[in-house]
Design a protein around this motif. Sequence first.
Motif, short mmCIF file in Angstrom:
data_model
loop_
_atom_site.label_atom_id
_atom_site.label_comp_id
_atom_site.label_asym_id
_atom_site.label_seq_id
_atom_site.Cartn_x
_atom_site.Cartn_y
_atom_site.Cartn_z
N LYS A 52 0.87 -1.17 0.00
CA LYS A 52 0.00 0.00 0.00
C LYS A 52 0.91 1.22 0.00
O LYS A 52 1.96 1.21 0.63
CB LYS A 52 -0.90 0.05 1.24
N GLN A 58 -4.20 8.22 5.25
CA GLN A 58 -5.06 7.64 4.22
C GLN A 58 -4.97 6.12 4.19
O GLN A 58 -5.98 5.44 4.02
CB GLN A 58 -4.67 8.22 2.86
N CYS A 62 -6.85 1.77 5.45
CA CYS A 62 -7.25 1.21 4.16
C CYS A 62 -7.00 -0.30 4.15
O CYS A 62 -5.93 -0.76 4.54
CB CYS A 62 -6.48 1.90 3.04
N PRO A 154 -5.68 3.89 -3.05
CA PRO A 154 -6.99 3.54 -2.49
C PRO A 154 -8.13 4.00 -3.39
O PRO A 154 -7.98 4.91 -4.21
CB PRO A 154 -7.02 4.29 -1.15
#
Length: 699
Positions: A52, A58, A62, A154
Amino acid sequence: MRRLLFFFIIILGNFLPLIAGKQIDKLCSNNFCLQIEDFKGAYQYAQGLRYKIGMISQIDDCTEWHYLDFGVIEGKRCTSADFHVENITKKTYHRQIDSLIIDLKHHYLPLQVQIIYSAYDQTGVISSSVSLKNLSTTYPIRISQVPSINLGFPTGDYEYSYLTSGWANERKLHTGGIQNDTIYLQSVSGRSSTDYSPWLSIHEKERDIFYNIQFAWSGNWFLKIIGAETISAIFGEYFDNNELTLLPKEKVTLPEAVVSGAYRSMDNAANNLHRYQRDYLLNIQKNNDPMLVQFNTWFPFQIQITEKDLKPYIDTAADLGIEVFTIDAGWFVQDSYEQEVGNWRTNLKKFPNGLEGIFNYIRKKGLKVGLWFEIESLGEGSDILQQHPNWCLMADGEPIICDPWSRRRHLDFSKPEVFEWALEQFDKIFTECGGIDWVKLDYNISIGSHFHNSEGIAQGNCLRKHILAFYKWLDCLSVKYPNLILENCSSGALRMDIGILKHTHTSFVSDETSVNPSLGMAWSSTLEYTPRMINHWTVGMDNHLPVIDESLSKGYWDYMFRVPMNGQFGISSRITEWSPELKACAKENIALYKTIRTIIADADCYHLTPQPDYKDPVGWTVLAYLSKNAHSAVIMANRGRGGEPTFSIKLPQLNRNVSYEMIIDGKKQGVYKGEKLASEGITLQLDHYRASVVSFQEK
């Protein structure tokens, strides 16, 4: 009991991916973060390395993970699910570089991959480097479309921005939405910036996050943006003939890519990359610090230069305050420029005292000396092409003809004899000149992407071997001549990227020097690069016409001189023909530039207006430069045709508790609190086609 067991199995299934995965490794720079996981596979998810990337806030919450794309290997598209993780190591290097080193092995093929992710202190920048090794002692492995960097974001609403490029039309910004399709950009001419710049920005609109990516490669490349439920992008080298054959026991390291993320503006992500460029990429040449003002002979003379004709120009340049006088192409030409490239012998009819004679005259006037070269190409009539055609990049058993109009050939610096010959040519001219301070290294050919090696085999690595050797050749010059300033040029900026800028000191922005397109290129060049890395000139009214219309007002002359001041500044015009009034204006603007250049060189740059049209810049174009720790700032304000007569500027980046002296166009205006400049700002008023330079110095 059975019902409880059934519900337990469902709950366990939902959490099994988390349980099955190993510890998540993190790499963070400022608030930008990469997470990786050696996932062991469970439920509907395949095992393999997953990642990721994004802003910390953020991605922490996620649940979306992405598998790495490894391109096509032996005819099959592969991901990290086709590899198992052998080892993950964390290391910290000097200058606060934290790295994750990941070793992978293909499940079935004798192929080992190493990925090195590095975070650069608090710049907000993470780099990715990929190496591939064929472990077999017998069989080659064919690979293509292998990226240097994988980026998966994302779920969200995204748009992307990219820069088109072309001769005299470099770096136009375009923005479009990302739908459920695939966007493919590439450069396959042999130069990194002939069609597009190796740069990308992706904007997540709801959270207002920008991700800017740069690719450090001076040859062919590809970029693929994949729109689906989640957005992903890959950036990598385009191999010769679109396929690389990895020989037994051979190891290849692909070019590096860097990425940064930031909130609120593309500038914030760009400035992160600028800090990385300044602190980790550039080797700042002390002899070009502060950035020198140059004169270049190309536009007033092109190849028709002589010692006699140059002397009045040298006198005038010294009087204007210019610091480097560069003799461009033509010094070696006997009859035909295109035919004779590679015959690096001074034309003694033009320079009867050799280059040393004219260079001594330049030095006596207090100027540094510069000289143009185009060392990688050979004209069809050059001695070396006749003697050693096998020194060139080849296809189908013959040296490749680069362009039909020039019929040039391309040397292969990966051949030791070529590498040494090129050094000898430079050494010979350097000695003849009694030293050179500045060298303009040009590259006016497009070699393409189809090559064979000396055995007639298309292994896929001919151009990459040349580029890597040319990087080393540039480094050899810097080691042997530590005071030499290297300027990168390629028909303007058709090979301008952070790969070659790591080995040079500045780069020419464009062969298009008319004031209107120059304004648009100043905007985009300072978006992609820190200002120290870019160099442009004042020439005249139209491209390749080095004449300034003296019937126009001084205000327009100021506008012409100030547009190229958004980096390293130079002049290439018929300065000996200028009136005393125009010379006085030039001298005044050169002096003005010298008061701001130390701020601009390493400043963060903020684009307060959109990129202007290249032919008809309507309204205002305003760039703001802020020095480290906000001790000083510069505003470069330009007004083209139409638009409002005034423009209000606020500088929230200034220190609010500090007082600043404001200077407009060289005239002191008073002292103002940072709080006032941040909240209320200033208002500028300009007529059409006028420019103003505003500086702020902490008191």
